[in-house]
Design a protein around this motif. Sequence first.
Motif, PDB file in Angstrom:
ATOM      1  N   PRO A   1      -4.182   0.577  -1.578  1.00  0.00           N
ATOM      2  CA  PRO A   1      -3.207  -0.263  -1.012  1.00  0.00           C
ATOM      3  C   PRO A   1      -2.784  -0.908  -3.352  1.00  0.00           C
TER       4      PRO A   1
ATOM      5  N   SER B   1       0.814  -1.268   0.187  1.00  0.00           N
ATOM      6  CA  SER B   1      -0.270  -0.492   0.185  1.00  0.00           C
ATOM      7  C   SER B   1       0.468   0.937   0.026  1.00  0.00           C
TER       8      SER B   1
ATOM      9  N   SER C   1      -8.637  -1.437   4.019  1.00  0.00           N
ATOM     10  CA  SER C   1      -7.660  -2.209   3.520  1.00  0.00           C
ATOM     11  C   SER C   1      -7.391  -3.123   2.540  1.00  0.00           C
TER      12      SER C   1
END
Length: 360
Positions: A245, A230, A340
């Motif tokens: 990400p 990321s 994420s």
Amino acid sequence: MATIRKLEGNRTKPWRVEIRRQGKRIGGTFRTKREASEFAAKVEADFSKWSRLLGSELRRHTLADLIDRYVNQWKGKDHNTPSRLAWWRAEYGDRPLSDFTDETMREAMARLETDPGPPRGNSKTPQNPRAGATVNRYKAAISACFKTAIDKGWFGLTMNPAAGIRGRKEGSNRFGRALEDTERSALLTACDQSPWPALGVFVRLALATGARRGELLKLEWRDVDLIKGSILLRDTKNSDDRRVPLVAEVRQRLIIWSKVRKLDDPRVFPGAARDRPPQIDKAWSAAKQAAGIENLRLHDLRHSCGSYLARAGASAFQIAAVLGHRSGPGLTARYVHLGSDENRELLEGALADVFTGREP
């Protein structure tokens, strides 16, 4: 000029005063005509006094004084604003503020439309006349100076000469376009063969994250997580930090690029010196020419990322969360907090075929 008249039926304060000066109205009622006359004389004297003082200050200070004071306290994010204000300073900086009127604004905007733009980079060839959108940005820059001066009481300014002047018509292509599937492979190949070795990584990162040019150019290695995959975009256009990400292909490219990075420069995409950005425009133009692609800006890579996400079925709010939009439909992005892993699944699904050469 003051108007004094007697009010019928008002025994307590029968005398009414009305004074109009410079678009303002002041009034009051009094017991006697003498009191009304004294009030009118005092107000008109004060009006004249302040009018002389403010007029003198506007004649004493120039547009350059205003621009310099504004730039010294400016904390905006549009890196083009100082250069636009530099044009106003060079062309009209010696003009007293008292003489910088709406007519001056109209004259300046006409010049911006017809005069050739300044050369870019190392080129000595003047650019084509500025587009309507660019003229509007120049107008907005000087208008911001006057608005700030009025709000903060600088130089006795009370009028913004840019207010009420209609902006120029902007072209219908100002919203950009997305990179076509048939163009993508040729462009990435040309970028990989660029004399600037980072161009291939830069373009893939822009396509895969939708990050803005400026966000990527100031990206530092400390904000790249190559283990989890990321990047953290700090202090973005909307003043927010945003973590995005990385899809597997782009993460692998960054790992390879990290092995040849400059140890004395924290940036992922350094320039020739620590205080200079890379000459990306020259490399980008050459790559487009080699790939036979026209009418594509670096910012269109951001549009392309959004298009890939939409094609994969992402909602407007998911796209806004990835791209960092906060206006229009993206306003809800402030309240949509995708984790994420959720973002990774979304990006992998949308972009898995983009960098492998397989048709979607």
